[in-house]
Design an enzyme around this catalytic site. Structure first.
Site, PDB file in Angstrom:
ATOM      1  N   LYS A  78       0.848  -1.181   0.000  1.00 42.38           N
ATOM      2  CA  LYS A  78       0.000   0.000   0.000  1.00 42.38           C
ATOM      3  C   LYS A  78       0.886   1.234   0.000  1.00 42.38           C
ATOM      4  CE  LYS A  78      -4.552   0.636   0.559  1.00 42.38           C
ATOM      5  NZ  LYS A  78      -5.687  -0.257   0.307  1.00 42.38           N
ATOM      6  N   GLY A 180     -20.416   6.962   5.445  1.00 41.12           N
ATOM      7  CA  GLY A 180     -19.506   7.400   4.374  1.00 41.12           C
ATOM      8  C   GLY A 180     -20.099   7.073   3.019  1.00 41.12           C
ATOM      9  N   VAL A 181     -20.625   8.095   2.319  1.00 43.12           N
ATOM     10  CA  VAL A 181     -21.240   7.840   1.018  1.00 43.12           C
ATOM     11  C   VAL A 181     -20.340   8.392  -0.090  1.00 43.12           C
ATOM     12  CG1 VAL A 181     -23.643   7.438   1.540  1.00 43.12           C
ATOM     13  CG2 VAL A 181     -22.797   9.767   1.599  1.00 43.12           C
ATOM     14  N   GLY A 182     -19.089   7.931  -0.090  1.00 44.12           N
ATOM     15  CA  GLY A 182     -18.126   8.323  -1.113  1.00 44.12           C
ATOM     16  C   GLY A 182     -18.058   7.288  -2.223  1.00 44.12           C
ATOM     17  N   VAL A 184     -17.317   4.188  -2.496  1.00 43.45           N
ATOM     18  CA  VAL A 184     -17.932   2.868  -2.322  1.00 43.45           C
ATOM     19  C   VAL A 184     -19.302   2.985  -1.656  1.00 43.45           C
ATOM     20  CG1 VAL A 184     -17.691   0.554  -1.371  1.00 43.45           C
ATOM     21  CG2 VAL A 184     -15.653   1.799  -2.091  1.00 43.45           C
TER      22      VAL A 184
HETATM   23  N1  PHE Z   1      -7.859   0.363  -2.667  1.00 42.26           N
HETATM   24  C1  PHE Z   1      -8.801  -0.695  -2.895  1.00 42.26           C
HETATM   25  C2  PHE Z   1      -8.598  -1.800  -1.872  1.00 42.26           C
HETATM   26  O1  PHE Z   1      -8.082  -1.593  -0.814  1.00 42.26           O
HETATM   27  C3  PHE Z   1      -8.809  -1.151  -4.324  1.00 42.26           C
HETATM   28  C4  PHE Z   1      -7.491  -1.586  -4.911  1.00 42.26           C
HETATM   29  C5  PHE Z   1      -7.108  -2.887  -4.816  1.00 42.26           C
HETATM   30  C6  PHE Z   1      -6.637  -0.701  -5.561  1.00 42.26           C
HETATM   31  C7  PHE Z   1      -5.927  -3.332  -5.368  1.00 42.26           C
HETATM   32  C8  PHE Z   1      -5.435  -1.138  -6.102  1.00 42.26           C
HETATM   33  C9  PHE Z   1      -5.080  -2.441  -6.023  1.00 42.26           C
HETATM   34  O2  PHE Z   1      -8.989  -2.930  -2.056  1.00 42.26           O
END
Ligand code: PHE
Length: 362
Positions: A78, A180-182, A184
């Site tokens: 991440k 949270g209505v962003g 997702v």
């Molecule tokens: N950020 C989202 C998640 O946590 C979607 C995502 C997944 C983005 C994998 C990039 C790679 O699942």
């Protein structure tokens, strides 16, 4: 910062300070047993750089579990971009371009994508300096926002949880509070409304809550009242850490099923929910829809209908986890982690097998 990193059990952390935007950049690689580390890029103002790092470390671990839980060939990673104040325009663009350069310099160790605070348009910019980017807009060769896919998975997982708690998957008449209505929560609320659920919405941004409520005929709940509001299902679709000792004591729901990453402040909170008789669907399982879409569409080359079927299968997985957990009298989190660890262990064994065989035959 050193202690945070040493105490964590992942592979590596890249730290960069970006002077023009006064931002800290953390790229965190948790575990590459299953493949290249892949996970979204969060852009947010944090109280301190350590808070941003702490978030990144946990988010990356969540990605390892997420990929393993769906048995996809990617590792956990991440990125967090943490400016000292909100960044716009040229400053934001510069930060994203330099972040892309950093990702590119890692040579395929890590691939990035959309997460809280970033958009497909941001991915287009990042894509000017790295090819390791997912979720660009379709005009730029990407698959766009993962949000609606994540919402679809949450929707199917929520139905499975209702089947377990209420004996029916039908959402008609169920009250669901979406926090949270962003990216997702917005599409999720729409699906719930279409399925006949009684939708309640809450958001740190009052305008966003009001807009969603007007569109769906939903009831708005003030953010500070979210945990005290009676509902069948509470769906945290915003920031992490919302489930903790304090909030869990207040909850008035049967099920917690939402898209947010790291909903639990600590693992013990899963036990607290369990003790209160609240069915908690582990975040990294129910929110895997976006990851499935990115991985399947942009790397594995699946067709859209295959992806949709796979995302909908999240409901089956959730159903199995809840059933196994109930049979063993354990929290669903434990069961979900066990499943993910099984996949990781099998991959590690497979990897060491050829080496062991070569040694044995010498
Ligand atoms: N950020 C989202 C998640 O946590 C979607 C995502 C997944 C983005 C994998 C990039 C790679 O699942």
């Amino acid at each position: 910062m050193q202690d945070l990193i040493r105490q964590w059990d992942g592979e590596s952390v890249v730290v960069r300070y970006d002077r023009p935007s006064d931002a800290w950049i953390f790229i965190v690689i948790h575990d590459r047993t299953l493949g290249m580390a892949m996970g979204g890029c969060r852009l947010k103002v944090y109280p301190t750089p350590n808070d941003a790092l702490r978030d990144a470390l946990r988010l990356a671990e969540g990605m390892t579990l997420k990929w393993a839980a769906i048995d996809f060939p990617f590792g956990g990673g991440k990125a967090v971009l943490a400016p000292s104040a909100p960044v716009e325009g040229k400053v934001r663009e510069g930060l994203l371009l330099r972040f892309g350069e950093l990702v590119e310099s890692l040579g395929g160790t890590y691939g990035t994508g959309v997460d809280l605070g970033t958009t497909p348009a941001d991915m287009n910019i990042i894509g000017r300096t790295t090819s390791r980017v997912f979720g660009r807009t379709p005009e730029h060769g990407g698959t766009g926002d993962p949000g609606p896919w994540t919402a679809l998975g949450v929707f199917s997982g929520m139905k499975a949880a209702c089947a377990r708690a209420f004996g029916t998957r039908d959402l008609a008449g169920r009250s669901v509070l979406v926090q949270g209505v962003g990216g997702v929560g917005g599409p999720l609320a729409r699906r719930l409304h279409e399925a006949g659920a009684r939708v309640l919405v809450t958001d740190a941004l009052p305008d966003r809550a009001a807009r969603a409520a007007a569109q769906l005929g939903a009831q708005v709940v003030a953010p500070e009242e979210a945990y005290d509001t009676e509902c069948d299902v509470f769906a945290p679709c915003a920031i992490g850490g919302v489930l903790n000792r304090r909030s869990i004591a207040r909850l008035c729901c049967r099920i917690v099923a939402g898209s947010g990453n790291n909903q639990l402040e600590e693992a013990a909170d899963a036990e607290r929910l369990h003790e209160r008789g609240i069915l908690y669907v582990p975040d990294f399982v129910i929110n895997a829809g976006g990851a499935i879409a990115h991985g399947a569409l942009e790397v594995l080359g699946w067709a859209r209908n295959q992806v949709e079927a796979r995302v909908l299968r999240i409901g089956e997985t959730v159903g199995e986890i809840l059933e196994d957990a109930a049979r063993q009298g354990e929290s669903p989190l434990r069961e979900a982690e066990r499943r993910a660890q099984r996949v990781l262990r099998a991959a590690r064994e497979k990897r060491t097998e050829p080496a062991a065989a070569a040694l044995a035959s010498r």
